[in-house]
Motif scaffolding. Structure first.
Motif, PDB file in Angstrom:
ATOM      1  N   LYS A  18       0.805  -1.220   0.000  1.00 44.61           N
ATOM      2  CA  LYS A  18       0.000   0.000   0.000  1.00 44.61           C
ATOM      3  C   LYS A  18       0.838   1.269   0.000  1.00 44.61           C
ATOM      4  CE  LYS A  18      -4.285  -1.780   1.823  1.00 44.61           C
ATOM      5  NZ  LYS A  18      -5.311  -1.730   2.850  1.00 44.61           N
ATOM      6  N   ALA A  22       0.935   4.014  -3.023  1.00 45.60           N
ATOM      7  CA  ALA A  22       0.601   5.420  -2.766  1.00 45.60           C
ATOM      8  C   ALA A  22       1.723   6.335  -3.257  1.00 45.60           C
ATOM      9  CB  ALA A  22       0.330   5.637  -1.285  1.00 45.60           C
ATOM     10  N   GLU A  25       1.628   6.451  -7.023  1.00 54.42           N
ATOM     11  CA  GLU A  25       0.540   7.330  -7.487  1.00 54.42           C
ATOM     12  C   GLU A  25       0.964   8.798  -7.393  1.00 54.42           C
ATOM     13  OE1 GLU A  25      -4.229   7.856  -6.961  1.00 54.42           O
ATOM     14  OE2 GLU A  25      -3.087   7.400  -5.149  1.00 54.42           O
ATOM     15  N   ALA A  63      -4.548   2.169  -5.694  1.00 51.40           N
ATOM     16  CA  ALA A  63      -4.333   2.982  -4.491  1.00 51.40           C
ATOM     17  C   ALA A  63      -5.634   3.188  -3.731  1.00 51.40           C
ATOM     18  CB  ALA A  63      -3.710   4.325  -4.863  1.00 51.40           C
TER      19      ALA A  63
END
Length: 155
Positions: A18, A22, A25, A63
Protein backbone atom coordinates in the motif's frame (compact mmCIF):
# COMPACT_ATOMS: atom_id res chain seq x y z
CA UNK A 1 -10.42 -13.61 -35.71
CA UNK A 2 -10.44 -14.46 -32.03
CA UNK A 3 -7.34 -16.18 -30.87
CA UNK A 4 -6.86 -15.14 -27.28
CA UNK A 5 -8.22 -17.28 -24.48
CA UNK A 6 -8.97 -15.43 -21.29
CA UNK A 7 -7.59 -16.01 -17.90
CA UNK A 8 -9.78 -13.79 -15.76
CA UNK A 9 -7.25 -12.82 -13.17
CA UNK A 10 -7.47 -9.81 -10.94
CA UNK A 11 -5.00 -8.08 -8.67
CA UNK A 12 -5.66 -6.50 -5.31
CA UNK A 13 -3.00 -4.50 -3.50
CA UNK A 14 -1.48 -6.42 -0.61
CA UNK A 15 -1.14 -4.68 2.75
CA UNK A 16 2.66 -4.52 2.49
CA UNK A 17 2.37 -2.82 -0.95
CA UNK A 18 0.00 0.00 0.00
CA UNK A 19 2.71 2.50 0.90
CA UNK A 20 4.65 1.83 -2.32
CA UNK A 21 1.50 2.11 -4.43
CA UNK A 22 0.60 5.42 -2.77
CA UNK A 23 4.10 6.75 -3.49
CA UNK A 24 3.89 5.55 -7.09
CA UNK A 25 0.54 7.33 -7.49
CA UNK A 26 2.08 10.54 -6.12
CA UNK A 27 5.00 10.32 -8.55
CA UNK A 28 2.74 9.56 -11.52
CA UNK A 29 0.72 12.68 -10.76
CA UNK A 30 3.81 14.79 -11.40
CA UNK A 31 4.68 16.15 -14.87
CA UNK A 32 3.96 13.26 -17.32
CA UNK A 33 6.28 14.64 -19.99
CA UNK A 34 9.24 13.32 -17.99
CA UNK A 35 7.89 9.81 -17.33
CA UNK A 36 10.37 7.10 -18.18
CA UNK A 37 11.38 3.64 -17.15
CA UNK A 38 14.89 2.86 -16.01
CA UNK A 39 16.12 -0.71 -16.46
CA UNK A 40 18.40 -2.49 -14.02
CA UNK A 41 21.29 -1.75 -16.41
CA UNK A 42 20.52 1.99 -16.27
CA UNK A 43 18.96 2.11 -19.75
CA UNK A 44 16.12 4.66 -19.91
CA UNK A 45 13.07 4.73 -22.15
CA UNK A 46 10.32 7.35 -22.26
CA UNK A 47 6.86 5.98 -21.50
CA UNK A 48 4.43 6.66 -24.39
CA UNK A 49 1.47 8.89 -23.47
CA UNK A 50 -1.13 6.13 -24.00
CA UNK A 51 0.79 3.75 -21.71
CA UNK A 52 1.30 6.53 -19.17
CA UNK A 53 -2.43 7.32 -19.02
CA UNK A 54 -3.28 3.65 -18.56
CA UNK A 55 -0.61 3.23 -15.88
CA UNK A 56 -1.92 6.27 -14.00
CA UNK A 57 -5.46 4.90 -14.12
CA UNK A 58 -4.39 1.45 -12.91
CA UNK A 59 -2.27 2.82 -10.07
CA UNK A 60 -5.06 5.19 -8.98
CA UNK A 61 -7.58 2.33 -8.85
CA UNK A 62 -5.14 0.15 -6.91
CA UNK A 63 -4.33 2.98 -4.49
CA UNK A 64 -8.05 3.37 -3.78
CA UNK A 65 -8.29 -0.33 -2.89
CA UNK A 66 -10.08 -1.56 -6.00
CA UNK A 67 -9.39 -4.92 -7.60
CA UNK A 68 -7.93 -4.58 -11.11
CA UNK A 69 -8.23 -6.84 -14.15
CA UNK A 70 -6.78 -6.09 -17.57
CA UNK A 71 -8.30 -7.80 -20.55
CA UNK A 72 -8.01 -7.22 -24.29
CA UNK A 73 -11.38 -6.46 -25.89
CA UNK A 74 -11.08 -9.39 -28.31
CA UNK A 75 -10.39 -11.87 -25.51
CA UNK A 76 -12.66 -14.92 -25.38
CA UNK A 77 -14.38 -15.59 -22.08
CA UNK A 78 -16.13 -18.64 -20.71
CA UNK A 79 -19.77 -18.20 -19.78
CA UNK A 80 -18.82 -18.25 -16.08
CA UNK A 81 -16.24 -15.49 -16.57
CA UNK A 82 -18.69 -13.44 -18.63
CA UNK A 83 -21.41 -13.85 -16.00
CA UNK A 84 -18.99 -12.69 -13.30
CA UNK A 85 -18.09 -9.58 -15.30
CA UNK A 86 -21.77 -8.70 -15.80
CA UNK A 87 -22.52 -9.64 -12.19
CA UNK A 88 -25.31 -12.00 -13.23
CA UNK A 89 -25.85 -15.73 -12.81
CA UNK A 90 -24.50 -18.09 -15.42
CA UNK A 91 -28.01 -19.38 -16.29
CA UNK A 92 -29.18 -15.79 -16.87
CA UNK A 93 -26.18 -15.16 -19.13
CA UNK A 94 -26.95 -18.34 -21.09
CA UNK A 95 -30.48 -16.98 -21.71
CA UNK A 96 -28.97 -13.73 -23.01
CA UNK A 97 -26.76 -15.74 -25.36
CA UNK A 98 -29.58 -17.99 -26.56
CA UNK A 99 -31.90 -15.05 -27.27
CA UNK A 100 -29.14 -13.31 -29.23
CA UNK A 101 -28.82 -10.32 -26.92
CA UNK A 102 -25.12 -11.06 -26.61
CA UNK A 103 -23.26 -12.65 -29.53
CA UNK A 104 -21.25 -15.77 -28.86
CA UNK A 105 -19.42 -18.56 -30.62
CA UNK A 106 -19.24 -22.24 -29.86
CA UNK A 107 -15.97 -24.04 -29.38
CA UNK A 108 -16.99 -27.67 -29.39
CA UNK A 109 -19.90 -27.75 -26.99
CA UNK A 110 -18.72 -24.69 -25.04
CA UNK A 111 -19.87 -21.12 -25.58
CA UNK A 112 -17.37 -18.28 -25.72
CA UNK A 113 -18.10 -14.56 -25.47
CA UNK A 114 -15.75 -11.71 -26.32
CA UNK A 115 -15.09 -9.04 -23.75
CA UNK A 116 -16.01 -6.40 -26.39
CA UNK A 117 -19.46 -7.99 -26.82
CA UNK A 118 -20.00 -7.77 -23.05
CA UNK A 119 -19.01 -4.09 -23.08
CA UNK A 120 -21.38 -3.46 -25.99
CA UNK A 121 -24.22 -5.20 -24.13
CA UNK A 122 -23.59 -3.11 -21.02
CA UNK A 123 -23.63 0.10 -23.07
CA UNK A 124 -26.89 -0.88 -24.80
CA UNK A 125 -28.42 -1.70 -21.42
CA UNK A 126 -27.40 1.74 -20.08
CA UNK A 127 -28.98 3.46 -23.08
CA UNK A 128 -32.23 1.48 -22.64
CA UNK A 129 -32.34 2.36 -18.93
CA UNK A 130 -31.84 6.06 -19.64
CA UNK A 131 -34.56 6.01 -22.30
CA UNK A 132 -36.93 4.22 -19.92
CA UNK A 133 -36.22 6.73 -17.18
CA UNK A 134 -36.77 9.65 -19.55
CA UNK A 135 -40.08 8.15 -20.70
CA UNK A 136 -41.20 7.60 -17.11
CA UNK A 137 -40.21 11.14 -16.16
CA UNK A 138 -42.07 12.55 -19.17
CA UNK A 139 -45.16 10.48 -18.31
CA UNK A 140 -45.12 11.70 -14.70
CA UNK A 141 -44.73 15.29 -15.88
CA UNK A 142 -47.63 14.89 -18.34
CA UNK A 143 -49.80 13.44 -15.57
CA UNK A 144 -49.04 16.36 -13.26
CA UNK A 145 -46.93 14.56 -10.70
CA UNK A 146 -44.24 17.21 -11.03
CA UNK A 147 -44.79 20.81 -10.07
CA UNK A 148 -41.96 23.31 -10.45
CA UNK A 149 -39.47 20.47 -10.90
CA UNK A 150 -40.39 18.71 -7.64
CA UNK A 151 -42.20 15.38 -7.69
CA UNK A 152 -45.51 15.59 -5.80
CA UNK A 153 -46.61 12.02 -5.10
CA UNK A 154 -48.98 13.07 -2.32
CA UNK A 155 -51.75 13.90 -4.83
Amino acid sequence: MLSQKSSLESVLVQEQEKESIAELERILNLDPSQAKLVGSNGEEILIPESVYRMLCHIVHMMASGQRISIMPHNCQLTTQEAAEILNVSRPFLIKLLETGEIPHIKVGSHRRVTFQDLINYQEQRKVKRRQGLQELTQFLQDEGFYEDGVCDLAK
